[in-house]
Write a protein that holds these residues in place. Structure first.
Motif, mmCIF file in Angstrom:
data_model
loop_
_atom_site.group_PDB
_atom_site.id
_atom_site.type_symbol
_atom_site.label_atom_id
_atom_site.label_comp_id
_atom_site.label_asym_id
_atom_site.label_seq_id
_atom_site.Cartn_x
_atom_site.Cartn_y
_atom_site.Cartn_z
ATOM 1 N N ALA A 1 23.339 -29.766 -0.656
ATOM 2 C CA ALA A 1 22.857 -29.028 0.461
ATOM 3 C C ALA A 1 23.965 -28.482 1.099
ATOM 4 O O ALA A 1 25.144 -29.128 1.050
ATOM 5 N N GLU B 1 23.798 -27.112 5.206
ATOM 6 C CA GLU B 1 23.681 -27.386 6.808
ATOM 7 C C GLU B 1 23.318 -28.905 6.688
ATOM 8 O O GLU B 1 22.252 -29.300 5.996
ATOM 9 N N GLN C 1 21.141 -29.639 9.294
ATOM 10 C CA GLN C 1 19.843 -29.704 9.475
ATOM 11 C C GLN C 1 18.975 -29.357 8.095
ATOM 12 O O GLN C 1 17.898 -30.358 8.102
ATOM 13 N N THR C 2 19.436 -28.874 7.128
ATOM 14 C CA THR C 2 18.900 -28.797 5.839
ATOM 15 C C THR C 2 18.695 -30.128 5.374
ATOM 16 O O THR C 2 17.956 -30.417 4.468
ATOM 17 N N GLN D 1 16.102 -32.321 6.771
ATOM 18 C CA GLN D 1 14.810 -32.019 6.153
ATOM 19 C C GLN D 1 14.599 -32.359 4.971
ATOM 20 O O GLN D 1 13.472 -32.842 4.515
ATOM 21 N N LEU D 2 15.438 -32.455 4.054
ATOM 22 C CA LEU D 2 15.305 -32.706 2.649
ATOM 23 C C LEU D 2 14.994 -34.141 2.771
ATOM 24 O O LEU D 2 14.210 -34.716 1.715
#
Length: 305
Positions: free
Chosen positions: A225, A227, A229-230, A233-234
């Protein structure tokens, strides 16, 4: 004469290697080679002798390289003078670039203190990756940037090392390791790991890889991934664990716990450098004001890293 082509030639003359010169200029080797051939065509002579293994300066190239450096130095000085005249007409603005971790951790207290001291100065903040902030510095679109310093940086840029950020492990709050106070890399040996894409975030990608390598292990990379933040989230979705800078814990993601890494030596975790960078020949009182503030108050700013 094209200054970009001259810069390409000087980079190859310094490195005697197209790949290293291309990385230094943030270019593809094929594009670098094309620009040098265009320069050679315009001059009507070969500047480099190329073989399958080596690159050397030709007789004309060796005679020309010092003049090329002098031309570039003069062009850079002229550009700096123009920028300075523009700055004198607009002393109420400083343009600051920052990678995401700096924008979340270092920049807020720094700008708070800077505005108290320079209340009439507006700050334009640009958040981006190091690979995109460096060209903005070189083109004069930024006055200072807070970056992860790459292994090779354009010589026109000066840096000041600030600190190394603390890495932590992001994991689902119900994970079997979530109750630990600290975690060793060995405890993550069989865990699926989420890592950033190396092409855009080399330091963050290499953080995970190097920590595992030093423990004699290879990470099980389950997801790429980009970012932060991503990535978090993952992690919250249960797709894996991630080693991230401590500032990521401020994202406040529900269902994620951040556990510090344990190491026998503190320096073993120093893989996330943060540096201030600016154009070497550009005179800027506002930038110097900000750098002086950093030097004076750096221990406080680094405390949250």
């Amino acid at each position: 004469m094209d200054l970009h082509q001259l810069r390409c030639f000087v980079a190859v003359a310094d490195e005697l290697h197209f790949g290293r010169a291309a990385r230094r200029l943030d270019m593809l080797p094929s594009a670098l080679s094309r620009d040098i051939r265009l320069l050679e065509t315009s001059l009507g002579t070969s500047l480099l002798l190329r073989t399958t293994r080596n690159v050397m300066l030709s007789q004309d190239g060796a005679a020309f390289v010092d003049d090329a450096r002098a031309l570039l130095a003069r062009a850079d000085a002229l550009a700096a003078e123009v920028r300075e005249r523009g700055r004198r007409r607009s002393r109420d603005l400083i343009r600051v670039g920052a990678i995401d971790t700096a924008a979340a951790g270092l920049i807020p207290p720094l700008l708070h203190d800077f505005r108290e001291q320079c209340a009439a100065v507006a700050v334009q903040l640009v958040e981006d990756k190091t690979v995109r902030l460096v060209p903005k510095l070189l083109s004069g679109r930024l006055d200072i940037a807070f970056i992860r310093p790459p292994a090779r940086l354009d010589r026109r840029i000066e840096t000041m090392m600030l600190f190394h950020e603390t890495p932590v492990v992001a994991m689902p709050s119900r994970h079997r390791l979530a109750g630990r106070r600290r975690l060793s890399i060995e405890a993550l040996a069989d865990e699926p790991m989420i890592v950033p894409d190396r092409s855009s975030r080399p330091h963050s990608h290499d953080l995970t890889i190097k920590l595992f390598q030093r423990a004699g292990l290879r990470p099980h990379v389950s997801q790429i991934a980009e970012e932060k933040q991503t990535i978090v989230q993952l992690v919250a979705a249960g797709l894996g664990l991630a080693i991230v800078p401590r500032w990521a814990s401020r994202l406040g993601m529900t269902g994620v716990r951040f556990v510090p890494l344990a190491s026998r030596e503190a320096s073993a975790l120093d893989l996330l450098p943060m540096a201030a960078a600016w154009l070497r020949n550009a005179r800027d009182p506002l930038r110097e004001e900000m750098l002086d503030m950093l030097r004076l108050r750096l221990p406080r700013y680094a405390a949250g890293a």
